[in-house]
Design a protein around this motif. Structure first.
Motif, PDB file in Angstrom:
ATOM      1  N   TRP A   1      -8.422   1.014   5.870  1.00  0.00           N
ATOM      2  CA  TRP A   1      -7.044   0.530   6.013  1.00  0.00           C
ATOM      3  C   TRP A   1      -6.197   0.932   4.808  1.00  0.00           C
ATOM      4  O   TRP A   1      -5.106   1.504   4.946  1.00  0.00           O
ATOM      5  N   ASN A   2      -6.707   0.671   3.612  1.00  0.00           N
ATOM      6  CA  ASN A   2      -5.938   0.941   2.397  1.00  0.00           C
ATOM      7  C   ASN A   2      -5.691   2.435   2.205  1.00  0.00           C
ATOM      8  O   ASN A   2      -4.581   2.849   1.856  1.00  0.00           O
ATOM      9  N   THR A   3      -6.725   3.244   2.443  1.00  0.00           N
ATOM     10  CA  THR A   3      -6.574   4.686   2.252  1.00  0.00           C
ATOM     11  C   THR A   3      -5.511   5.261   3.185  1.00  0.00           C
ATOM     12  O   THR A   3      -4.680   6.087   2.775  1.00  0.00           O
TER      13      THR A   3
ATOM     14  N   GLY B   1       2.029   6.665   2.185  1.00  0.00           N
ATOM     15  CA  GLY B   1       3.099   6.517   1.201  1.00  0.00           C
ATOM     16  C   GLY B   1       3.161   7.698   0.249  1.00  0.00           C
ATOM     17  O   GLY B   1       4.248   8.147  -0.137  1.00  0.00           O
ATOM     18  N   TYR B   2       2.004   8.223  -0.118  1.00  0.00           N
ATOM     19  CA  TYR B   2       1.933   9.386  -1.007  1.00  0.00           C
ATOM     20  C   TYR B   2       2.567  10.606  -0.338  1.00  0.00           C
ATOM     21  O   TYR B   2       3.335  11.346  -0.955  1.00  0.00           O
ATOM     22  N   ALA B   3       2.240  10.813   0.954  1.00  0.00           N
ATOM     23  CA  ALA B   3       2.743  11.982   1.674  1.00  0.00           C
ATOM     24  C   ALA B   3       4.242  11.883   1.960  1.00  0.00           C
ATOM     25  O   ALA B   3       4.967  12.878   1.883  1.00  0.00           O
TER      26      ALA B   3
ATOM     27  N   LEU C   1       0.808  -1.227   0.000  1.00  0.00           N
ATOM     28  CA  LEU C   1       0.000   0.000   0.000  1.00  0.00           C
ATOM     29  C   LEU C   1       0.843   1.279   0.000  1.00  0.00           C
ATOM     30  O   LEU C   1       0.591   2.189  -0.805  1.00  0.00           O
ATOM     31  N   PRO C   2       1.861   1.414   0.885  1.00  0.00           N
ATOM     32  CA  PRO C   2       2.694   2.622   0.800  1.00  0.00           C
ATOM     33  C   PRO C   2       3.430   2.735  -0.536  1.00  0.00           C
ATOM     34  O   PRO C   2       3.640   3.847  -1.039  1.00  0.00           O
TER      35      PRO C   2
END
Length: 203
Positions: free
Chosen positions: A148-150, A156-158, A36-37
């Motif tokens: 959980w996924n969000t 990871g996006y941040a 996910l990240p």
């Protein structure tokens, strides 16, 4: 592992992240805390769209959970009891108590279970065995998985290049969960060994 996940996302885009998460549900050793990240980082670098990453990883979670729900439904109650009753130290009364617990707390278990490593995959099987209504199972699984996924995709996006920091903290969380699970199993076995005559199996 990271190279394989990157390869999936490079080849398939956001659906590749969804495929990796679907496989993570079926094979818990594949870590969602890495997938996910990484999907979030890939979104930050423009390789995949962020909204698509969120949608596809959640879809992958639901597909993987549905597969395990199907396994539980195919096994059914009688087969599950027959298999479990042949296991060392397991009694039919244990299965009956588990059934009663799931009857009372099944909806909470499916929802919150999506946020607990390993358990997030396994909870789908008893839901299938107990034939939880499919629309209810799908709704709870989708909602819990989306939360959980969000959280981890956005982390990871941040964090960008530092996305691995997420993996470090979640690995600690996973280890705590594993220690608690192992401790519970050891306690269960200890009680059975010390009190072998308690709760005899029913015919």
């Amino acid at each position: 592992m990271e190279r394989w996940i990157n390869s999936l996302m490079d080849t398939l885009g956001a659906p590749g992240a969804g495929l990796a998460i679907a496989l993570e549900n079926l094979f818990p050793p594949l870590p969602s805390e890495v997938i996910l990240p990484m999907a979030g980082f890939a979104s930050a670098t423009g390789r995949i769209d962020l909204v698509a990453a969120l949608l596809w990883t959640t879809a992958g979670s639901v597909i993987g959970a549905l597969a395990l729900y199907g396994v539980g439904a195919l096994l059914g109650r009688e087969r599950t009891i027959a298999i479990a009753s042949r296991l060392p130290l397991v009694k039919v009364s244990d299965i009956e108590r588990t059934e009663a617990w799931f009857g009372r707390h099944g909806t909470k278990a499916v929802f919150f279970g999506r946020m607990i490593p390993v358990f997030r995959s396994l909870i789908s099987v008893p839901a299938g065995v107990e034939r939880m209504p499919l629309p209810v199972f799908l709704w709870l699984t989708t909602l819990g998985s989306a939360i959980w996924n969000t959280a981890f995709v956005l982390a990871g996006y941040a964090l960008g290049d530092n996305w691995e920091q997420v993996t470090h903290y979640v690995s600690l969380y996973s280890k705590v969960v594993l220690v608690v699970a192992v401790g519970s199993v050891v306690a269960f076995v200890g009680v059975r060994v010390l009190r072998p005559g308690t709760g005899a199996r029913r015919s």
